[in-house]
Design an enzyme around this catalytic site. Sequence first.
Site, PDB file in Angstrom:
ATOM      1  N   GLY A  78      -9.476   1.477   6.161  1.00  0.00           N
ATOM      2  CA  GLY A  78      -8.311   0.466   5.920  1.00  0.00           C
ATOM      3  C   GLY A  78      -7.928   0.390   7.002  1.00  0.00           C
ATOM      4  N   ASN A 163       3.146   5.651   5.273  1.00  0.00           N
ATOM      5  CA  ASN A 163       2.493   6.935   5.136  1.00  0.00           C
ATOM      6  C   ASN A 163       3.260   8.083   4.999  1.00  0.00           C
ATOM      7  OD1 ASN A 163       1.612   5.426   7.488  1.00  0.00           O
ATOM      8  ND2 ASN A 163       0.774   7.196   8.299  1.00  0.00           N
ATOM      9  N   GLN A 191      -1.149   2.551   1.440  1.00  0.00           N
ATOM     10  CA  GLN A 191      -0.531   3.646   1.066  1.00  0.00           C
ATOM     11  C   GLN A 191      -0.346   3.410  -0.456  1.00  0.00           C
ATOM     12  OE1 GLN A 191      -0.441   7.289   1.420  1.00  0.00           O
ATOM     13  NE2 GLN A 191      -1.117   6.762   3.032  1.00  0.00           N
ATOM     14  N   SER A 211      -8.108   0.727   1.252  1.00  0.00           N
ATOM     15  CA  SER A 211      -8.934   1.767   1.456  1.00  0.00           C
ATOM     16  C   SER A 211      -9.335   2.565   0.587  1.00  0.00           C
ATOM     17  CB  SER A 211      -8.351   2.914   3.107  1.00  0.00           C
ATOM     18  OG  SER A 211      -8.924   3.890   3.540  1.00  0.00           O
ATOM     19  N   ALA A 212     -10.188   2.926  -0.044  1.00  0.00           N
ATOM     20  CA  ALA A 212     -10.865   3.457  -1.178  1.00  0.00           C
ATOM     21  C   ALA A 212     -10.580   4.974  -0.745  1.00  0.00           C
ATOM     22  CB  ALA A 212     -12.431   3.754  -1.353  1.00  0.00           C
ATOM     23  N   HIS A 213     -10.492   5.340   0.080  1.00  0.00           N
ATOM     24  CA  HIS A 213     -10.323   6.896  -0.002  1.00  0.00           C
ATOM     25  C   HIS A 213      -8.896   8.001   0.278  1.00  0.00           C
ATOM     26  CE1 HIS A 213      -8.723   8.279   4.056  1.00  0.00           C
ATOM     27  NE2 HIS A 213      -9.074   7.204   4.529  1.00  0.00           N
ATOM     28  N   THR A 249     -24.456  -4.948   6.841  1.00  0.00           N
ATOM     29  CA  THR A 249     -24.834  -4.986   5.215  1.00  0.00           C
ATOM     30  C   THR A 249     -23.970  -4.015   5.000  1.00  0.00           C
ATOM     31  OG1 THR A 249     -27.547  -4.506   6.338  1.00  0.00           O
ATOM     32  CG2 THR A 249     -26.966  -3.719   4.225  1.00  0.00           C
ATOM     33  N   CYS A 337       2.131  13.760  14.870  1.00  0.00           N
ATOM     34  CA  CYS A 337       2.850  15.175  15.747  1.00  0.00           C
ATOM     35  C   CYS A 337       2.862  16.831  15.210  1.00  0.00           C
ATOM     36  CB  CYS A 337       4.391  14.457  16.258  1.00  0.00           C
ATOM     37  SG  CYS A 337       5.763  15.894  16.469  1.00  0.00           S
TER      38      CYS A 337
END
Length: 397
Positions: A78, A163, A191, A211-213, A249, A337
Amino acid sequence: MTMIYLDHSATTPLRPEVFAAMEPFFGSTNEEENSKYGNPSSIHGAGRAAHAGLSEARRTVADVLGASPTEIVFTGCGSESDNAALRGIALARRKQFGTNRIITTPVEHHAVLYSAEDLRDFFGFELTLLPVDGDGLVSAEDLERALGDGSDAAVVSVVYANNEIGSVQEIGELGALCRERGVPFHTDAVQAAGKLPLDVDQLKVDALSASAHKFYGPKGVGFLYLRRGTPYHSYLTGGSHEGGRRAGTHNVPGIVGMAKALALCETERESEMARLQQLRDRIIGQTLESVPGVRLTGSHTKRLANHASFTIRDVEAEGILIALDLEGFAASSGSACTSARQKPSHVLEAVGVPVEELAGGLRISLGFSNNVQQIELLLQRLPRIIERHRQSIPAPI
Ligand SMILES: *Cc1c(COP(=O)(O)O)cnc(C)c1O
């Protein structure tokens, strides 16, 4: 003791179906399937098999976005998508049209904010940060004011769902203002992906990062949607992969897993979000009622269905998170934080959280594996843990 995982905004576990879809692309021990580990740019069978997986994944992602497959660029995460969108569009637009202003918000993820600051400090762009209200939301009026006739704006970037505080922006409304002026509009949807609609025509975006995760896919892979015709200069140069927009790649197993994960989330999205929203509302309602000195951060109504975030007066997040961990709950402070000695969250500062509350952030972000029993257990334990850690702490510097 089994862990109760309540930190899905940080990352999610890989779903078994996703792992199964990825496996053949690593090179399987099953002979029939052991043909897919090739380089998708190669001519031979192994390369073609990998390329077929890549193409199918590209179509799957494009379908969820209502986009064309050629508009999807696969990336390494991401953060990379955010960097690529800001740098790639800003540099190309300046070269083509001389536009020299980046417009974004103070509540962006650092992947966007630091890219914008870099473009200012190393490339001479002007940077405008839009005002946000106490929920972290941008108003159409303020964007309109910042854009003017749009003639000096290179790119606008606004996070879809935050997030740290879970607030969801009116992306479609903001996108319309950019479109009227012909200014490319990017949204960080890291998110939002898997939880909110991603139709790029309804959102009126020209670029979108994910972002995949964050949606039950693997770590280290993401995508950038780039609307056809959007000026873009690849900042990762080399081979002509991804239509010359991102050299390197492909992470084929990762990309295949990401597409599978996104498709699963999209199929289950409405029912799963309705389920999680009930759990979320139980957490918010009960915590506000039973914990003194607690405040919800972000919007009550325009918020991610899986996201509850608070600040708690006179506690340090770190102590609470360690105590929760000892009792089997994995939660987060919602930001980098976690200690009064560290720099306070830029997001909490931007939404005007008082100084004495900046150290006590708590974020509960829900997901697939969570159920009502787990949430009741948390709500039973949380008030006592917080009371135990209530102390007078030094004000953050
Ligand atoms: C996690 C996150 C990112 C970064 O994604 P990575 O894949 O971890 O690099 C960017 N923006 C937002 C809003 C995020 O939550």
